[in-house]
Structures are given as C-alpha cells and as structure tokens.
Design an enzyme around this catalytic site. Structure first.
Site, PDB file in Angstrom:
ATOM      1  N   GLU A  46     -46.673  40.046  62.036  1.00  0.00           N
ATOM      2  CA  GLU A  46     -47.861  39.687  61.256  1.00  0.00           C
ATOM      3  C   GLU A  46     -47.510  38.557  60.298  1.00  0.00           C
ATOM      4  O   GLU A  46     -46.377  38.464  59.827  1.00  0.00           O
ATOM      5  CB  GLU A  46     -48.330  40.894  60.426  1.00  0.00           C
ATOM      6  CG  GLU A  46     -48.851  42.031  61.264  1.00  0.00           C
ATOM      7  CD  GLU A  46     -49.341  43.203  60.399  1.00  0.00           C
ATOM      8  OE1 GLU A  46     -49.215  43.136  59.155  1.00  0.00           O
ATOM      9  OE2 GLU A  46     -49.833  44.173  60.984  1.00  0.00           O
TER      10      GLU A  46
ATOM     11  N   LYS B   3     -46.926  36.811  56.979  1.00  0.00           N
ATOM     12  CA  LYS B   3     -46.574  37.322  55.644  1.00  0.00           C
ATOM     13  C   LYS B   3     -47.295  36.452  54.625  1.00  0.00           C
ATOM     14  O   LYS B   3     -46.858  35.353  54.313  1.00  0.00           O
ATOM     15  CB  LYS B   3     -45.065  37.278  55.426  1.00  0.00           C
ATOM     16  CG  LYS B   3     -44.638  37.895  54.097  1.00  0.00           C
ATOM     17  CD  LYS B   3     -43.124  37.917  53.962  1.00  0.00           C
ATOM     18  CE  LYS B   3     -42.658  38.810  52.818  1.00  0.00           C
ATOM     19  NZ  LYS B   3     -43.174  38.439  51.509  1.00  0.00           N
TER      20      LYS B   3
ATOM     21  N   ARG C 249     -49.784  41.864  46.462  1.00  0.00           N
ATOM     22  CA  ARG C 249     -50.064  43.050  47.263  1.00  0.00           C
ATOM     23  C   ARG C 249     -51.057  43.938  46.530  1.00  0.00           C
ATOM     24  O   ARG C 249     -50.920  44.167  45.328  1.00  0.00           O
ATOM     25  CB  ARG C 249     -48.773  43.824  47.494  1.00  0.00           C
ATOM     26  CG  ARG C 249     -48.941  45.014  48.424  1.00  0.00           C
ATOM     27  CD  ARG C 249     -47.593  45.673  48.647  1.00  0.00           C
ATOM     28  NE  ARG C 249     -47.654  46.656  49.711  1.00  0.00           N
ATOM     29  CZ  ARG C 249     -46.597  46.995  50.449  1.00  0.00           C
ATOM     30  NH1 ARG C 249     -45.433  46.418  50.246  1.00  0.00           N
ATOM     31  NH2 ARG C 249     -46.701  47.911  51.371  1.00  0.00           N
TER      32      ARG C 249
HETATM   33  P1  ATP Z   1     -41.200  39.581  48.780  1.00  0.00           P
HETATM   34  O1  ATP Z   1     -40.836  38.989  47.463  1.00  0.00           O
HETATM   35  O2  ATP Z   1     -40.485  38.982  49.948  1.00  0.00           O
HETATM   36  O3  ATP Z   1     -42.685  39.673  48.994  1.00  0.00           O
HETATM   37  P2  ATP Z   1     -41.125  42.401  48.191  1.00  0.00           P
HETATM   38  O4  ATP Z   1     -39.929  43.145  47.710  1.00  0.00           O
HETATM   39  O5  ATP Z   1     -42.273  42.257  47.270  1.00  0.00           O
HETATM   40  O6  ATP Z   1     -40.615  41.023  48.753  1.00  0.00           O
HETATM   41  P3  ATP Z   1     -41.049  43.314  50.855  1.00  0.00           P
HETATM   42  O7  ATP Z   1     -41.341  44.688  51.304  1.00  0.00           O
HETATM   43  O8  ATP Z   1     -39.634  42.912  50.884  1.00  0.00           O
HETATM   44  O9  ATP Z   1     -41.698  43.132  49.440  1.00  0.00           O
HETATM   45  O10 ATP Z   1     -41.876  42.295  51.714  1.00  0.00           O
HETATM   46  C1  ATP Z   1     -43.169  42.661  52.124  1.00  0.00           C
HETATM   47  C2  ATP Z   1     -44.182  42.103  51.147  1.00  0.00           C
HETATM   48  O11 ATP Z   1     -44.895  41.078  51.789  1.00  0.00           O
HETATM   49  C3  ATP Z   1     -45.200  43.154  50.783  1.00  0.00           C
HETATM   50  O12 ATP Z   1     -44.880  43.759  49.555  1.00  0.00           O
HETATM   51  C4  ATP Z   1     -46.510  42.408  50.731  1.00  0.00           C
HETATM   52  O13 ATP Z   1     -46.835  42.081  49.407  1.00  0.00           O
HETATM   53  C5  ATP Z   1     -46.255  41.116  51.449  1.00  0.00           C
HETATM   54  N1  ATP Z   1     -47.013  40.977  52.708  1.00  0.00           N
HETATM   55  C6  ATP Z   1     -47.744  39.887  53.061  1.00  0.00           C
HETATM   56  N2  ATP Z   1     -48.269  40.028  54.271  1.00  0.00           N
HETATM   57  C7  ATP Z   1     -47.889  41.235  54.743  1.00  0.00           C
HETATM   58  C8  ATP Z   1     -48.118  41.939  55.949  1.00  0.00           C
HETATM   59  N3  ATP Z   1     -48.839  41.421  56.942  1.00  0.00           N
HETATM   60  N4  ATP Z   1     -47.572  43.175  56.072  1.00  0.00           N
HETATM   61  C9  ATP Z   1     -46.827  43.701  55.076  1.00  0.00           C
HETATM   62  N5  ATP Z   1     -46.574  43.077  53.918  1.00  0.00           N
HETATM   63  C10 ATP Z   1     -47.088  41.850  53.743  1.00  0.00           C
END
Ligand code: ATP
Length: 587
Positions: free
Chosen positions: A250, A252, A257
């Site tokens: 998917e 990103k 979030r």
């Molecule tokens: P990052 O700073 O890379 O966003 P993170 O620690 O906040 O890292 P991770 O779980 O490592 O979070 O990366 C997934 C993040 O990406 C999710 O928290 C979400 O906010 C974002 N995201 C964007 N698109 C998607 C998607 N299609 N599915 C899941 N998460 C997504």
C-alpha cells in the site's frame, strides 16, 4: 477501601529501586483492593483518574495547592513557601505541616479511596467562573480530612507530581500475577490492554471475570486501539522473502495517522499517541461521518494535507498548522486535508482485530464510500520484486513516503500495540533536500479545478539536457502562484501554445495544454527524489527511473532574462541529488 492503604503502598513503592520489588508491592496493593474500586486504584497509582486517552486531568496549579494547604494547615502562606524552597516538594511540605496541625485536632474519620477519587473527579470537572474557588475548597477539605502521609500523596497527585514510576507494563505484570494466576496470563492481559488502552477496564474485567473474561474482552467504540506498527526493510526482494513471497503493498501516505471511532452520528478521532484530536480536524470528522457506511465502526487512515486546486499531496509539515486551539476555521481553509483509509478494526458488532488482512481490506472496501476527499489506500498484491519497485517509485512520485507492505497470510491479524513483521515499510532512502532554487522551463499545463477553474492548476516544468538537446520534465508545480500570477499566466502563455507536445520535450505525462519551451520560472523544491514518471536524467541514477523535484514552489520570479536553454541542466539536478545524499550520509 481506606486511602491509607494506598498511601502506605505508595511510600514503599517510592522507596524501592528494583522493578521486581515494585511489581510485588503493586501486586500486594491490587490484592488488597476490593473489586468495586480496582479500576480507580489502578488509575490513581498512575497519578490519574481516567485512562490516558480521556483528556480529563485534575489540573491543580502549584499556587492553588499552596493556598489549599494554607487553609487546611492554618499556617501562613510565607511559611509554606519558605519550607517549599527547602524541600523542593510540596508533598513533603504538606506532610510536615499537616503533622503539626494534626496534633491539635480530634478524632478523624478515615479517608476512603472512594471519597478521594470522587473529590479529585469533582475538581477535574469544574470549569468556568468560580472553578478556582471550588477547587480550592475541595482540596482544602480533603487535606483537612487526611493524615499527613495521605496529604503528601494527595498534593502530589493533584499537582501532577506523583511520579511513582509505575509504567503500564508494570501494571499489566501485576494484574497477571494478582488475578490471572501468574505470568502465563500476561499475554491475555496485554492484549486486552492493547485493544482498549484502558488499564482500569482491564483490571475490572480480570478481577470480576478472570481469564475467561479476558478471552472475551471486547473492543469498544470510543476506546482507542493501540496502533499496529511496521518493521523496515530496504529492498523489495527482502520484503517479499519475509512475507512468504507475496504481499499486499500500500502507498505509505505522509500525513498524520488517525484512528476514527464512529458511534452513530458521533465521531471521535485519536492520534497515533491516542490523544483525542477531533478538535484539530472538524472537517475530517465530517468526512468520516459521511463516508463510513457502518453505523458503528473503528477505522484507521492517514490524514494528508492537500492542495485542493490540484489534488496534490502537500508536505507533512503543513499539518502542524492544525495544531492550534483557535482560528481552526481559518486553518481548515488554508490547509485542507484528504483521508486515505488503510484499515478497519471494528464494524457493526464485529471485532476485526483478529481477522487476517485480506478480510479486513475487503470489509474496508465495503464500509468506506470513497469520495473526492476520502480514498482507500492505493494498493496492489504482488509476488514480483520488479513490480513492487515500480509501485514504490509511483508512490513517491505521487507524494508518498514509500510503501507499507503487508502480510496476506492466514495469521495476518491486526497486532495492536506491536511493531512486527506483518507490516514492513519500504521508505525512500533516496531522498535529498534542496537548498538552492532552480530555473525550469514551462512545457505544459494542467487545467485548474475549484478556485482555479479557468486558469492553470499546475504547470509542467522541465530541465534542459544539452547533450541530446531535449527538455526533460522534472516536476508539476501548482504552488506559489499569487492570484495575480494565475490571472496573468494563461494570457502570457497564450502565444506559446502548440497543439501537441513539442518534439524537443521528453514527457511521459499528458499535459492538457502544451507550450513551446520558452518561458522559464524560478522554483524552490523541498527535495529531489527518484521518479518513474519524470524524464529528467532518466536511467542515470537508477535504471527505469528519472529524478523529480518534490513539493516545488514558484518563487515569484519569471526568468524572462534567460533563454530556455539556459535553464537548469538535467546534469545539475543529478549533481544536486548526489551532493545532498553525500551530505545526508555524513550527518
Ligand atoms: P514513520 O515515521 O515511518 O511513519 P511510525 O513509527 O510512525 O513511522 P510505522 O509503523 O513505522 O510508524 O510506519 C507506519 C506508519 O505509516 C503508520 O503509523 C501510519 O501513520 C503511516 N501510514 C501511511 N500509509 C499507511 C498505510 N497504507 N498502512 C499503514 N500505515 C500507513
């Protein structure tokens, strides 16, 4: 339950430096707690009266606490302040002054946990005029009824300084030991916590219904589910191998979030850290109300700043403007958002957290009605590394950070509160920040929508490749144009309009209007990235890809002084890209 029991336990917990000992003390306290108040005791040990996600705090300022102590102890304010300077802890000062006061008073009714909790709650809920006086009277009343030791902890709690250091995980350990029959129960206790974020409710269920209650623990709309997080890998091959050869990939999206809880017509939004953020996004609340077809549901998505005229995604930083309490109406207009939905965790009575990803995705497609501002995350299912890489480049081109690749296996549940290998992020490491402006040639344009109807929504810009005498597209730019520019631009470009793409222009994009490559403008971008679409330096840095400028902004300068061939060269973009990468590697 007497508050003295809690105060005793706090004192011992405060004295220990060992985690195991702290857990034991907490186990003891929980065992000595009647089931009717177990949730309240759990909150209190963390210096709170509600779970974290409920934004109600007792919120007593130190000044007010001093006044209450003055009232309860009969001492002068200057005395309290003097002592506070020495002790550095108003709790200790309260204990001291209430000790001397106590000798003068007669029989005391013991203070109960119920009474303390109820008074804290009243203090937290008062607002408006007269709130300060009421808080003062309530706190002074509590202190007068408290023993000196109790006064110490009451003061620390109301001023937000309890700091016993009892982490959520310690409470979960203690609950498993005290009521789950031992450490083996830890996993079940933790799962209940992960899907509710409410230690008090978990405690209540385990105390009243034991392990069986935990097994049936329900997801509730209104209680945030702790987010599932992704691991990271840096090549499509590794990702596919880790995900058994095939996965869903998917986009990103690069925004904030959001976990949306919809109960009938009511929608609450939680951030990644589970704070309520509905106030920051009243427009997103409305979008959720309109687009979610289920009556009750919990969904996750990314909220992304967009340019409403072009539909392009804007940098994540623009969302920071939403973090304000006032003039949110203006912020909504200036920084509009779109939602990209990527998961559904609950829908009309059905807990989906333990269902595999493909089932959840199907349900997501069923419950979400897509619209202009609401989309389901762009995705493909693939077993092919080349295809994954291509999709990755497209994601970046479209303004995303990369991909989140998701397991589609039978066990691909929503792992609440965990960072695991069921989700793997593939981010653009190949990014470099731009500090310098570039001069680019307008080779095409796209019609505007909305406020930009009748003029251009964006222009297609190119660099110059002298080696093959070609203009190579490098970005689409719709930002930085004033109303005046927008009015002027179509007129200014009119004399350069041609019926089809000029042969010296290399573009895979189909513009709505094509121009002779004559007019140059100055642009500042945020970064240079790899691109599957733009033709600037095609195949130079990576096979099958060119370079693109992300988040370009017109500086306001038309480079009418320069000929088109004097525009920034494609080789310069490569140079900038490489230099910046080097710099990034050094820091
Ligand atoms: P990052 O700073 O890379 O966003 P993170 O620690 O906040 O890292 P991770 O779980 O490592 O979070 O990366 C997934 C993040 O990406 C999710 O928290 C979400 O906010 C974002 N995201 C964007 N698109 C998607 C998607 N299609 N599915 C899941 N998460 C997504």
């Amino acid at each position: 339950m007497q508050y003295a029991v809690i105060a005793e336990a706090y004192e011992k917990i405060e004295a220990t430096t060992k985690r195991l000992e702290m857990t034991d003390l907490l186990v003891n306290l929980l065992k000595n707690t009647p089931k009717e108040v177990i949730d309240r005791v759990v909150y209190l040990t963390q210096g709170r009266i509600y779970p974290d996600f409920v934004s109600i705090e007792i919120g007593v300022a130190e000044r007010l606490a001093i006044k209450a102590l003055v009232k309860a102890s009969g001492r002068r304010e200057s005395e309290v302040e003097e002592d506070l300077k020495k002790s550095g802890d108003l709790g200790i000062t309260a204990q001291k002054f209430m000790t001397s006061k106590r000798q003068l008073t007669f029989a005391h009714q013991p203070l109960t946990v119920e009474k303390v909790y109820e008074t804290f709650d009243k203090m937290a809920q008062t607002s408006g005029s007269g709130a300060v006086d009421l808080k003062l009277a309530l706190l002074a009343g509590l202190l007068s009824a408290a023993s000196p030791k109790e006064a110490r902890y009451i003061i620390r709690t109301v001023t937000g300084n309890l700091r016993l250091g009892i982490a959520d995980m310690t409470v979960l350990d203690a609950l498993a030991i005290a009521y789950g029959g031992g450490k083996e129960a830890r996993e079940l206790v933790e799962r209940a916590y992960n899907v509710s974020s409410d230690l008090g409710r978990v405690a209540k269920v385990v105390v009243e219904k034991g392990l069986e209650g935990l097994e049936k623990f329900e997801v509730l709309v209104g209680e945030p589910i702790r987010p599932m997080l992704a691991e990271r890998l840096s090549s499509p091959e590794e990702i596919l191998e880790k995900l058994s050869g095939k996965c869903a990939a998917e986009y990103k999206y690069d925004g904030e979030r959001i976990q949306a809880h919809k109960k009938g017509d009511e929608v609450t939004l939680f951030s990644r850290r589970l704070e309520t953020i509905s106030n920051q996004y009243p427009d997103a609340v409305e979008l959720f109300k309109r687009c979610v077809k289920a009556r009750n549901a919990i969904l996750e998505g990314e909220c992304v700043a967009i340019n409403p005229d072009t539909g392009e995604m804007r940098p994540f930083q623009e969302l920071m403007h939403r973090r304000r309490k006032y003039e949110i109406k203006q912020a909504i207009e200036d920084y509009p958002v779109s939602l990209f939905m990527f998961d559904v965790l609950y829908a009309d009575g059905q807990d989906l957290t333990l269902k595999p990803y493909p089932v959840r995705r199907k349900m997501l497609e069923k419950v979400v009605q897509e619209g202009d501002r609401v989309k389901i995350a762009n995705s493909i299912i693939t077993a092919n590394a080349g295809e994954l890489e291509k999709f990755f480049l497209e994601a970046i081109e479209d303004g995303c950070e990369g991909l989140v690749c998701k397991s589609i296996a039978k066990d691909s549940v929503y792992q609440a509160g965990a960072r695991g290998w069921l989700w793997i992020k593939y981010k653009r490491d190949y990014k470099s920040e731009m500090t310098d402006t570039v001069d680019l040639v307008i080779v095409g344009a796209f019609h505007g929508r909305g406020k930009r109807a009748g003029t251009y929504g964006a222009v297609l810009l190119a660099t110059y490749n002298a080696e093959i005498d070609t203009f190579e597209t490098v970005t689409k730019c719709g930002t930085g144009f004033s109303d005046e520019d927008l009015a002027k631009l179509p007129k200014m470009m009119q004399k350069h309009v041609i019926q089809h793409k000029q042969p010296r222009v290399n573009s895979t994009l189909e513009a709505d209007v094509w121009f002779e490559p004559v007019v140059g403008i100055e642009v500042l971008g945020a970064e240079i990235t790899l691109s599957p679409i733009h033709t600037c330096a095609m195949n130079v840095v990576r096979k099958g890809g060119g370079l693109a400028i992300r988040f370009p902004r017109f500086t306001g300068n038309y480079r009418l002084d320069k000929s088109a061939e004097d525009a920034t060269a494609s080789t310069e973009i490569v140079e900038m890209y490489r230099n910046q990468l080097k710099k990034m590697a050094e820091t």
